[in-house]
Enzyme design. Structure first.
Site, PDB file in Angstrom:
ATOM      1  N   CYS A 128       8.152  -0.179  -9.551  1.00 19.74           N
ATOM      2  CA  CYS A 128       7.359  -1.396  -9.667  1.00 19.74           C
ATOM      3  C   CYS A 128       6.554  -1.393 -10.965  1.00 19.74           C
ATOM      4  O   CYS A 128       6.524  -2.388 -11.699  1.00 19.74           O
ATOM      5  CB  CYS A 128       6.424  -1.525  -8.460  1.00 19.74           C
ATOM      6  SG  CYS A 128       5.511  -3.080  -8.393  1.00 19.74           S
ATOM      7  N   CYS A 129       5.920  -0.261 -11.251  1.00 22.38           N
ATOM      8  CA  CYS A 129       5.164  -0.141 -12.493  1.00 22.38           C
ATOM      9  C   CYS A 129       6.080  -0.205 -13.706  1.00 22.38           C
ATOM     10  O   CYS A 129       5.729  -0.781 -14.745  1.00 22.38           O
ATOM     11  CB  CYS A 129       4.391   1.172 -12.510  1.00 22.38           C
ATOM     12  SG  CYS A 129       2.929   1.194 -11.451  1.00 22.38           S
ATOM     13  N   CYS A 209      -3.767  -3.033  -9.816  1.00 22.15           N
ATOM     14  CA  CYS A 209      -3.267  -4.124  -8.985  1.00 22.15           C
ATOM     15  C   CYS A 209      -3.930  -4.079  -7.608  1.00 22.15           C
ATOM     16  O   CYS A 209      -4.244  -3.001  -7.096  1.00 22.15           O
ATOM     17  CB  CYS A 209      -1.757  -4.019  -8.827  1.00 22.15           C
ATOM     18  SG  CYS A 209      -0.842  -4.190 -10.380  1.00 22.15           S
ATOM     19  N   CYS A 212      -2.407  -1.781  -4.892  1.00 21.91           N
ATOM     20  CA  CYS A 212      -2.408  -0.324  -5.025  1.00 21.91           C
ATOM     21  C   CYS A 212      -3.762   0.264  -5.410  1.00 21.91           C
ATOM     22  O   CYS A 212      -3.821   1.420  -5.849  1.00 21.91           O
ATOM     23  CB  CYS A 212      -1.370   0.099  -6.064  1.00 21.91           C
ATOM     24  SG  CYS A 212       0.281  -0.581  -5.812  1.00 21.91           S
ATOM     25  N   CYS A 235       0.547   4.920 -14.182  1.00 20.71           N
ATOM     26  CA  CYS A 235       1.517   3.815 -14.070  1.00 20.71           C
ATOM     27  C   CYS A 235       2.789   4.086 -14.862  1.00 20.71           C
ATOM     28  O   CYS A 235       3.838   3.516 -14.572  1.00 20.71           O
ATOM     29  CB  CYS A 235       0.880   2.497 -14.524  1.00 20.71           C
ATOM     30  SG  CYS A 235       0.497   2.412 -16.284  1.00 20.71           S
TER      31      CYS A 235
END
Length: 247
Positions: A128-129, A209, A212, A235
């Site tokens: 995702c990062c 975010c 998280c 990240c």
């Protein structure tokens, strides 16, 4: 950009050596002096700043506004930021007179293919990062030879030996606040009447975010609320990707 072309031609060992020499020289300089030298001399016309517009970000952004308010400032818009962060970004940029703020986002086709259900942050947080931060920044950094980061040695064990200048095999990374601690940050905010990120008073000393990031318990590592409950601690944008050994 002549400097960028020269950087690309540089052997990794030469880049690492230059980074080490700059780090040694910068250790005795103030953050403002480091920034001024990096922007106006060492990497003139070939350096940008990445900012999360998080808890400590106003310090570097204020310094930049006094040196070069037109310097490119990159914000990685993951579409998962707290709304307070987006408001803070816009208000701070306006207040400081920053005229070259650019928001970077994931490629729409890649996002649809890799995270169509918007659950990637939970199932594969590293990916995702990578999708929302690493790749967008790497694409932009193809145009630049150096960038400025707000990382500090006191933030976590993984950053305790952070040099002031790094070389990742292709880019130089300047960390002018590497030697600063929480008291230094607080003093600068006070001295320059800088507005705090609205989430700081709610227990968020490090803000990413909303999916998280959690509040941090008193006395805990400032970044312990990032990816809480996971093995993940970064990240990925600061990981070496070109084979350099300067990080």
């Amino acid at each position: 950009m002549t400097v960028l072309i020269d950087t690309l031609k540089q052997a990794p060992s030469e880049g690492v050596q230059r980074a080490a020499e700059l780090s040694a020289r910068y250790e005795t300089m103030t953050a403002q002096e480091i920034l001024r030298d990096a922007i106006r001399n060492e990497f003139f016309g070939d350096i940008t700043l990445s900012s999360s517009f998080g808890a400590d970000s106003a310090v570097l952004l204020h310094m930049i506004s006094e040196i070069d308010p037109g310097l490119l400032v990159l914000f990685l818009d993951t579409d998962r930021h707290f709304f307070q962060t987006l408001q803070y970004r816009d208000e701070l940029a306006k207040r400081l007179g920053l005229t070259n703020l650019v928001n970077l986002k994931a490629d729409a086709e890649e996002a649809a293919a890799e995270d169509g259900k918007n659950t990637l942050w939970r199932t594969q947080p590293d990916q995702c990062c990578d999708l929302r931060k690493v790749r967008p920044l790497n694409r932009e950094m193809e145009k630049w030879g150096a960038w400025i980061s707000g990382r500090k040695r006191h933030q976590s064990a993984t950053r305790a030996k952070l040099p002031i200048v790094e070389f990742d095999g292709r880019h130089y990374k300047v960390n002018p606040l590497a030697t600063w601690n929480a008291d230094d940050i607080a003093a600068y905010f006070l001295a320059h009447d800088l507005p705090p990120h609205p989430l700081v008073e709610q227990g968020f000393p490090s803000i990413g975010c909303f999916t998280c990031t959690k509040p941090v318990e008193q006395g805990a590592d400032a970044r312990s609320g990032r990816w809480a409950g996971m093995e993940k601690v970064e990240c990925g944008i600061h990981n070496p990707i070109y084979g350099g050994d300067g990080i």
